[in-house]
Design an enzyme around this catalytic site. Sequence first.
Site: not given
Ligand code: F6R
Length: 613
Positions: A2, A27, A74, A100-101, A484, A488, A491, A507, A608
């Site tokens: 949010c 966000r 969000w 937000n929260g 990772e 990527k 997502e 396994h 984010k």
């Molecule tokens: C994936 C991504 C998330 C963040 C996770 C932690 O691309 O960005 O998995 O890495 O939400 O976020 P931060 O780093 O802000 O604590």
Amino acid sequence: MCGIVGYIGQRDAVPLLLDGLSRLEYRGYDSAGIAVFDNGKLSIRKCVGRLTALEDQLQNDPVSGRPGIGHTRWATHGEPSQINSHPHTSDGGHIAVVHNGIIENYHELREALTADGFTFQSDTDTEVIPHLIARELKKGATSIEEAMRLALNQARGAYAIGVTVDTEPEAIYAARLGSPLIIGVGKNENFIASDVPAIINQVSQVIYLNDGEIAKLTQEGISITNLKGESVKPEIKEITIKAEAAEKAGFETFMLKEIHEQPRVLRGLLAKHVIDDKSVSMNDLGLSPDLFHILNRMIIVSCGTAYHAGMYGKLLLEHLTSIAVETDLASEFRYRDPKFGRDTLIIAVSQSGETADTLASIRMAKERGCKVLSICNVPGSSIARESDGVFFTEAGPEIGVASTKAYTAQLMAFALIGIFAARLREEMTQGEAEDLLQSLSAIPDAIHYVVDRKDEIKTIANKHHDGPSSLYLGRKFNFPTALEGALKNKEISYQHAEGYAAGEMKHGPIALINEYLPVICICTKTEDEVYEKMISNMKEVEARHGRIIAIATDGDEGVAGVAEDIIRVPEMRDEFSPLVNVVALQLLAYYAAQARGTDIDKPRNLAKSVTVE
Ligand code: F6R
């Protein structure tokens, strides 16, 4: 999660709110809304969908005025819908709130408020806040601040809120507990926002609101009190990031721009921390270097991509120093019963510096008397402020929801911390340190090399993107790279992807392999037996007709007969190869997502900054 914006001043609030929200949409983006004081009353416009839907609504049903507050959502409580969109109101629309929260005790508050005659329109937890404020005003609170204080003292959970009340259009109000909120300090105008990029082109100074503070903003000034009603002296800080940093700069998406920024970000970190190619300086860490002498143990906590950085950090720190290192998901760490004492350094990794689980892990560690070092990208964030020391990754605002440049900056942070700690503990010779630093200094150019080959990567992505699933395999330093790469891909392209340690394939996951499954194998040359083991794993995939895409060292022909497609990267030391290999995977995911037509910067269901657990 949010985004909040608010404005008080002489200008029409609407374009300012929309501009701020457009910069905060990363966000949360399932609905949006504004409340503006217009012709003596609060006018609300809100709707489900992206901000563009709200802009369309405003075209058809315009509003203008000041002050105003806005929100991009969000969803937590209540599906994305018009009725659940913020702002939420009370008292016949006289009080509007954006939030937000999560208000954790919203259920009991809602029951009590309903019993007191308040009617709820939405399924959200947020709606209790305007009603609580209205109830306190009815009960005799003498100011909005007092009503907010009394209301917020009844709420449990996390919040950043913006409040506007039509009986007092010369002010807007804000408060925070556990969710970020800043105040933009302008000339005869002031703003509230969830994050600096929202107001970066409007003001050059900000106040970071602390937990438990309530702010009153008028055109002329800002006053802050705490939840006890005591006044607090605001600390005004200059904004250090440039406005252009929050723009796309000609790139089609923020993510592509941020992938391209990686060489520059890493060069910046090297320039700041490496002295004459010989040693690493950690002068501004905020922690005494002596700590690294006495440490027995480190625990790295983080989430998502930052967790993968933590996994790499564990491998590298164990490799370079004699310190025992563990890594854990912050969401697990905070609820398990970890055994650690004061001789343990907790390292929290977070791009945003606001991730709820990571923050909770820090608080848990501090309660046990441990020192906390965070690796963080956002100055002024909660994690940066609550840690004893901070390594700032200085990657600039990361706006694409999928993390890229923050990740490689986190890996670089671990490399520099590892060399620093090993030298300090006399576990590495000067010569070894210089060799490692020389190899590190080649990383930005190596990333350039990969980015320059993005068209080849795009061709490979176009060929393999349409299956239902893909498997990513790596070993040792590149096991986190495999995780990772898979993260990527899933997502942003929504193709199911799984990352695995290649040695684990037999396994279980080997059962997945058939002639349709793309298997991305990270097989860059290493100085130990891992490379050969990886080739053997690839042969096992080949024998079952899996479609291998190899990330391989330039000039290495070992993978040529096995892989269907090869993405070439320059030769590097194995320890640092993840910083470059991951860039190839970021681009592979990027072009797969592009081919699948997703919204790359704002993938579905994500946000984010994960400020709720
Ligand atoms: C994936 C991504 C998330 C963040 C996770 C932690 O691309 O960005 O998995 O890495 O939400 O976020 P931060 O780093 O802000 O604590």
